[in-house]
Design a protein around this motif. Structure first.
Motif, PDB file in Angstrom:
ATOM      1  N   ASP A   6      44.033  35.528  34.352  1.00 59.68           N
ATOM      2  CA  ASP A   6      43.781  35.054  35.707  1.00 59.68           C
ATOM      3  C   ASP A   6      44.478  35.974  36.701  1.00 59.68           C
ATOM      4  N   GLN A   7      43.696  36.893  37.279  1.00 59.59           N
ATOM      5  CA  GLN A   7      44.275  37.909  38.153  1.00 59.59           C
ATOM      6  C   GLN A   7      44.710  37.339  39.499  1.00 59.59           C
ATOM      7  N   ALA A   8      44.215  36.156  39.865  1.00 68.31           N
ATOM      8  CA  ALA A   8      44.556  35.594  41.176  1.00 68.31           C
ATOM      9  C   ALA A   8      45.737  34.636  41.100  1.00 68.31           C
ATOM     10  N   ALA A   9      46.300  34.454  39.918  1.00 66.16           N
ATOM     11  CA  ALA A   9      47.398  33.481  39.751  1.00 66.16           C
ATOM     12  C   ALA A   9      48.581  33.807  40.650  1.00 66.16           C
ATOM     13  N   GLY A  10      48.952  35.084  40.719  1.00 63.20           N
ATOM     14  CA  GLY A  10      50.085  35.500  41.545  1.00 63.20           C
ATOM     15  C   GLY A  10      49.839  35.207  43.012  1.00 63.20           C
ATOM     16  N   LEU A  11      48.620  35.469  43.468  1.00 64.03           N
ATOM     17  CA  LEU A  11      48.281  35.234  44.872  1.00 64.03           C
ATOM     18  C   LEU A  11      48.322  33.739  45.188  1.00 64.03           C
ATOM     19  N   VAL A  20      49.115  33.062  53.139  1.00 63.23           N
ATOM     20  CA  VAL A  20      49.009  34.526  53.076  1.00 63.23           C
ATOM     21  C   VAL A  20      47.809  34.954  53.911  1.00 63.23           C
ATOM     22  N   ARG A  21      48.037  35.879  54.811  1.00 58.98           N
ATOM     23  CA  ARG A  21      46.947  36.370  55.649  1.00 58.98           C
ATOM     24  C   ARG A  21      46.445  37.675  55.045  1.00 58.98           C
ATOM     25  N   VAL A  22      45.153  37.740  54.834  1.00 58.17           N
ATOM     26  CA  VAL A  22      44.569  38.947  54.237  1.00 58.17           C
ATOM     27  C   VAL A  22      43.735  39.676  55.284  1.00 58.17           C
ATOM     28  N   ILE A  23      43.996  40.952  55.455  1.00 61.51           N
ATOM     29  CA  ILE A  23      43.194  41.777  56.372  1.00 61.51           C
ATOM     30  C   ILE A  23      42.536  42.868  55.534  1.00 61.51           C
ATOM     31  N   ALA A  24      41.216  42.888  55.492  1.00 55.59           N
ATOM     32  CA  ALA A  24      40.506  43.924  54.741  1.00 55.59           C
ATOM     33  C   ALA A  24      40.051  45.013  55.706  1.00 55.59           C
ATOM     34  N   ILE A  25      40.357  46.247  55.381  1.00 51.42           N
ATOM     35  CA  ILE A  25      39.918  47.390  56.199  1.00 51.42           C
ATOM     36  C   ILE A  25      38.860  48.124  55.382  1.00 51.42           C
ATOM     37  N   PHE A  74      52.494  52.746  38.140  1.00 53.81           N
ATOM     38  CA  PHE A  74      51.340  51.922  37.773  1.00 53.81           C
ATOM     39  C   PHE A  74      50.381  51.841  38.947  1.00 53.81           C
ATOM     40  N   ASN A  75      49.131  51.492  38.633  1.00 52.98           N
ATOM     41  CA  ASN A  75      48.139  51.323  39.688  1.00 52.98           C
ATOM     42  C   ASN A  75      47.257  50.108  39.370  1.00 52.98           C
ATOM     43  N   LEU A  76      46.226  49.932  40.196  1.00 54.83           N
ATOM     44  CA  LEU A  76      45.369  48.756  40.070  1.00 54.83           C
ATOM     45  C   LEU A  76      44.724  48.634  38.689  1.00 54.83           C
ATOM     46  N   SER A  77      44.489  49.750  38.028  1.00 56.53           N
ATOM     47  CA  SER A  77      43.856  49.700  36.705  1.00 56.53           C
ATOM     48  C   SER A  77      44.741  48.954  35.698  1.00 56.53           C
ATOM     49  N   HIS A  78      46.064  49.025  35.863  1.00 58.69           N
ATOM     50  CA  HIS A  78      46.971  48.305  34.962  1.00 58.69           C
ATOM     51  C   HIS A  78      46.893  46.797  35.175  1.00 58.69           C
ATOM     52  N   VAL A  79      46.552  46.386  36.394  1.00 62.06           N
ATOM     53  CA  VAL A  79      46.366  44.951  36.668  1.00 62.06           C
ATOM     54  C   VAL A  79      45.057  44.491  36.041  1.00 62.06           C
ATOM     55  N   LEU A  80      44.033  45.308  36.187  1.00 62.14           N
ATOM     56  CA  LEU A  80      42.712  44.944  35.648  1.00 62.14           C
ATOM     57  C   LEU A  80      42.723  44.880  34.122  1.00 62.14           C
ATOM     58  N   THR A  81      43.530  45.696  33.470  1.00 57.65           N
ATOM     59  CA  THR A  81      43.593  45.661  32.000  1.00 57.65           C
ATOM     60  C   THR A  81      44.576  44.589  31.499  1.00 57.65           C
ATOM     61  N   GLY A  82      45.305  43.967  32.436  1.00 55.53           N
ATOM     62  CA  GLY A  82      46.244  42.915  32.050  1.00 55.53           C
ATOM     63  C   GLY A  82      47.625  43.419  31.669  1.00 55.53           C
ATOM     64  N   GLU A  83      47.823  44.725  31.763  1.00 54.95           N
ATOM     65  CA  GLU A  83      49.113  45.319  31.420  1.00 54.95           C
ATOM     66  C   GLU A  83      50.200  44.927  32.431  1.00 54.95           C
ATOM     67  N   LYS A  84      49.769  44.770  33.683  1.00 52.94           N
ATOM     68  CA  LYS A  84      50.684  44.382  34.756  1.00 52.94           C
ATOM     69  C   LYS A  84      50.050  43.256  35.544  1.00 52.94           C
ATOM     70  N   LYS A  85      50.859  42.500  36.288  1.00 47.79           N
ATOM     71  CA  LYS A  85      50.279  41.482  37.159  1.00 47.79           C
ATOM     72  C   LYS A  85      50.957  41.464  38.515  1.00 47.79           C
TER      73      LYS A  85
END
Ligand SMILES: Nc1ncnc2c1ncn2[C@@H]1O[C@H](COP(=O)(O)OP(=O)(O)OP(=O)(O)O)[C@@H](O)[C@H]1O
Ligand SMILES: [Mg+2]
Length: 87
Positions: A6-11, A20-25, A74-85
């Motif tokens: 669950d990648q959104a658990a931390g958020l 949490v305010r999210v601003i997408a550019i 680390f980068n976003l790919s480590h989050v997507l593979t579950g290595e980091k959160k």
């Protein structure tokens, strides 16, 4: 689904404590200044006392680290593979 990470658990955890305010550019065209605007907006908000997390979602050529002079391990790919959160 419950076996997947669950990648959104931390958020969600963050949201429980404080909104949490999210601003997408984003843009429909490359090289128009998104990264520079994001970095400067983040700096301006941090200077005003906001806690800022800047996420470069470019999976190919993310360069916000270069602009900020950072050398991340680390980068976003480590989050997507579950290595980091997040969080
Ligand atoms: N306000 C500005 N005035 C002049 N040049 C700018 C401005 N903002 C950005 N640039 C220049 O334009 C180029 C692209 O900027 P930037 O990397 O921020 O764009 P980007 O939209 O994030 O690009 P990409 O789509 O490749 O991620 C850089 O060379 C940058 O120095
Ligand atoms: Mg960019």
């Amino acid at each position: 689904m419950h076996n997947q990470i669950d990648q959104a658990a931390g958020l969600r955890k963050l949201k429980k404590n404080k909104p949490v305010r999210v601003i997408a550019i984003t843009s429909g065209k490359g090289g128009v200044g998104k990264t520079n605007l994001s970095v400067n907006l983040g700096i301006a908000m941090a200077q005003k006392g906001q806690r800022v997390a800047l996420l470069d979602a470019d999976m190919g050529l993310a360069n916000v680290d270069i602009l900020l002079g950072l050398y991340p391990k680390f980068n976003l790919s480590h989050v997507l593979t579950g290595e980091k959160k997040f969080g």
